[in-house]
Write a protein that holds these residues in place. Sequence first.
Motif, PDB file in Angstrom:
ATOM      1  N   UNK A 113       0.953  -1.354  -0.264  1.00 28.91           N
ATOM      2  CA  UNK A 113       0.017   0.203  -0.201  1.00 28.91           C
ATOM      3  C   UNK A 113       0.877   1.007   0.115  1.00 28.91           C
ATOM      4  N   UNK A 114       1.854   1.040   0.509  1.00 25.08           N
ATOM      5  CA  UNK A 114       2.632   2.642   0.613  1.00 25.08           C
ATOM      6  C   UNK A 114       3.541   2.469  -1.070  1.00 25.08           C
ATOM      7  N   UNK A 115       3.458   4.186  -1.464  1.00 27.49           N
ATOM      8  CA  UNK A 115       3.091   4.502  -3.113  1.00 27.49           C
ATOM      9  C   UNK A 115       4.422   4.614  -3.492  1.00 27.49           C
ATOM     10  N   UNK A 116       5.631   4.194  -2.795  1.00 27.25           N
ATOM     11  CA  UNK A 116       6.627   3.934  -3.634  1.00 27.25           C
ATOM     12  C   UNK A 116       7.551   2.839  -2.812  1.00 27.25           C
ATOM     13  N   UNK A 117       6.524   0.910  -3.372  1.00 29.94           N
ATOM     14  CA  UNK A 117       6.094   0.121  -3.188  1.00 29.94           C
ATOM     15  C   UNK A 117       7.178  -0.426  -5.021  1.00 29.94           C
ATOM     16  N   UNK A 134      10.137   9.494  -4.930  1.00 31.85           N
ATOM     17  CA  UNK A 134       8.556   9.265  -5.770  1.00 31.85           C
ATOM     18  C   UNK A 134       7.784   9.865  -5.610  1.00 31.85           C
ATOM     19  N   UNK A 135       7.322  10.609  -6.591  1.00 36.15           N
ATOM     20  CA  UNK A 135       6.430  11.733  -6.775  1.00 36.15           C
ATOM     21  C   UNK A 135       5.269  11.844  -6.400  1.00 36.15           C
ATOM     22  N   UNK A 136       4.480  12.565  -5.519  1.00 36.47           N
ATOM     23  CA  UNK A 136       2.978  12.665  -6.192  1.00 36.47           C
ATOM     24  C   UNK A 136       1.920  13.818  -7.067  1.00 36.47           C
TER      25      UNK A 136
ATOM     26  N   UNK B  90       4.442   9.440   3.899  1.00 39.06           N
ATOM     27  CA  UNK B  90       4.423   7.758   3.693  1.00 39.06           C
ATOM     28  C   UNK B  90       3.031   7.668   3.114  1.00 39.06           C
ATOM     29  N   UNK B  91       1.737   8.211   4.143  1.00 33.89           N
ATOM     30  CA  UNK B  91       0.903   7.715   3.754  1.00 33.89           C
ATOM     31  C   UNK B  91       0.032   9.121   3.546  1.00 33.89           C
ATOM     32  N   UNK B  94      -4.623   9.012   5.706  1.00 29.81           N
ATOM     33  CA  UNK B  94      -4.911   7.778   4.638  1.00 29.81           C
ATOM     34  C   UNK B  94      -5.616   7.319   5.963  1.00 29.81           C
ATOM     35  N   UNK B 126       6.807  11.155  -1.757  1.00 29.17           N
ATOM     36  CA  UNK B 126       6.450   9.942  -0.857  1.00 29.17           C
ATOM     37  C   UNK B 126       7.021   8.132  -0.817  1.00 29.17           C
ATOM     38  N   UNK B 128       8.175   6.781   1.710  1.00 23.74           N
ATOM     39  CA  UNK B 128       8.383   5.520   2.901  1.00 23.74           C
ATOM     40  C   UNK B 128       8.833   6.848   4.148  1.00 23.74           C
TER      41      UNK B 128
END
Lengths: 201, 356
Positions: A113-117, A134-136, B90-91, B94, B126, B128
């Motif tokens: 669930x972590x956006x950088x996975x 990792x940019x959002x 990180x989240x 949420x 993001x 983590x």
Amino acid sequence: MHQFRLTNDCLFQDGSPYRNRAEGQCLRDFLMALLQEFYTGESYRFKVVDDLGLACLATTAVCVYHEKRWHSTVLEKRALVFATHHGSIVTDQEYQNCLDLNRRTSPRVFVQTLPNMAAGQVAACFGIRGEYYVLVQTSPDNATLENTAALTLAYGGADLCLTGWMEYTIEQELTVKMTIRYAHEKDQFVGSLASASIARS
Amino acid sequence: MKKAAVITGHGLVSSFGDSTEANWQSLLAGYIGLRKEKVAGGYACPVGRIFQEGIFSDPEFVDLTRSTLKSPPMGWDWTRSATSWILCSAKGNITGLGHKGAYSLADSAKSIADDLKLINTPTCISTACTSSLAGIVLAVRMMKSGQYTHVAVTGCDLASDFVLNGFNRINAVSPEICRPYDADRKGINLATAAATIFLEWRSPKPGEIYLTGEATSNDGFHISRPKPDGAGLSDCIRRSCGTEIPDFICGHGTATLLNDNMESEAIARSGMATIPLFSIKGQIGHTLGACGVLETVVTAKCLQEDTILSSCGFKKPGTSAIINVSRKVQKRPLRSALNLSVGFGGGNAAIHLTKA
């Protein structure tokens, strides 16, 4: 520059069909088949990856396959800049549902669930040990991606940078777009080597 | 003196309070801001909370983030084209999941940026637990390129049910107060926090803290396990410090077996095994994506006060490589420091801070 486009039925190279999805083959199996054909790294457990991660891995494999420059670059000089809006909202929702229903989940689901996975999986799979972001963003913003890649190539000690947009929405829409950018005569110019993209619809 | 990214202000909210001074005094005194509670899944563990008056729960993500931005340094102007803001988490929000569109970090950032009247689109990161240290690294690069002269970096994360349950499922949470680098460490304690650092690109004045090196890297190894030899973090340390040896290290020190071992290996292979090292997570807890900025504020305060903090909870050495974990608060002249972050997804980040 090679350009690949992956739809849910076919992989195109420079506009021409290159690999077709077999009749009755689900998208996940099609992506796995592409990985088996194009992935040249060490063995990796692709099956434990969610659909977004799998799509990112397959797209990256196709993107880097023909690039000699990628394979000859030391791992610490390879950088990665990905962007997304939610990452995998499907995996987030699946995890939240389990929580609401007091059901136990596999430990790997939370990690996914972590956006950088997906970016982490690509880094582990393709030996990317340089700068990593990792940019959002609210929507794909190529200018920001290019700018971040340029900063990474200029000041982050990288020679190559894999950039990409990825998204897996609640409507089960899957979008992944990858480009390899590089610094020409260090700090002077950022060009592109190869690009690949996938869209479910 | 050459131009550099100078820390000109900060805002901080944690279980110790909503000012840097309140947090600093609590850290100096060895207080612990974690309280045991029953969390999602019926598990009992210490958690760091920010209780609002009259409301027995953490504040909402956007409000918490906003609260750290309310006192920028003199002359800070959000409406200038050379001013930018980076939000790291990180989240993100949420707890907003289920309210469609409400929980994306980019949406939270936009709503705050509109209030600030920021004319540039905010950047969101993001990665983590390295999110906000990576944000500082990117901020420095943005200023080096000449595009910006003022960049604020905020880190914020909530110890939500989603996150608490997730870390419990991977058996990473300690049922007791966590003990970074200790032989008997049992895992992390999660905490809610937000912190902002204001950076300006100019020549530092005597006594000011500025950044002299910054780097991120990926282990390229595994998404939820750090590379045991610490090579990725060591590469970050090498690129951020160059040939400089810092006076102390504010480590990531989560109190998980794998992280603390890997960190000790990275520090040892960087030739810094004798440098005093501490983690504040035994007092404040692990604030996930906020920890990079929060710990940078603490590191800068240490340099200003010529003080090395103690690593609370550490009693018996228990890392795979021998390192010099600080057992008590030490006063001595200090000039430079290293701040480290490590996260899921294989990420590492390091910054080197110097006092002018």
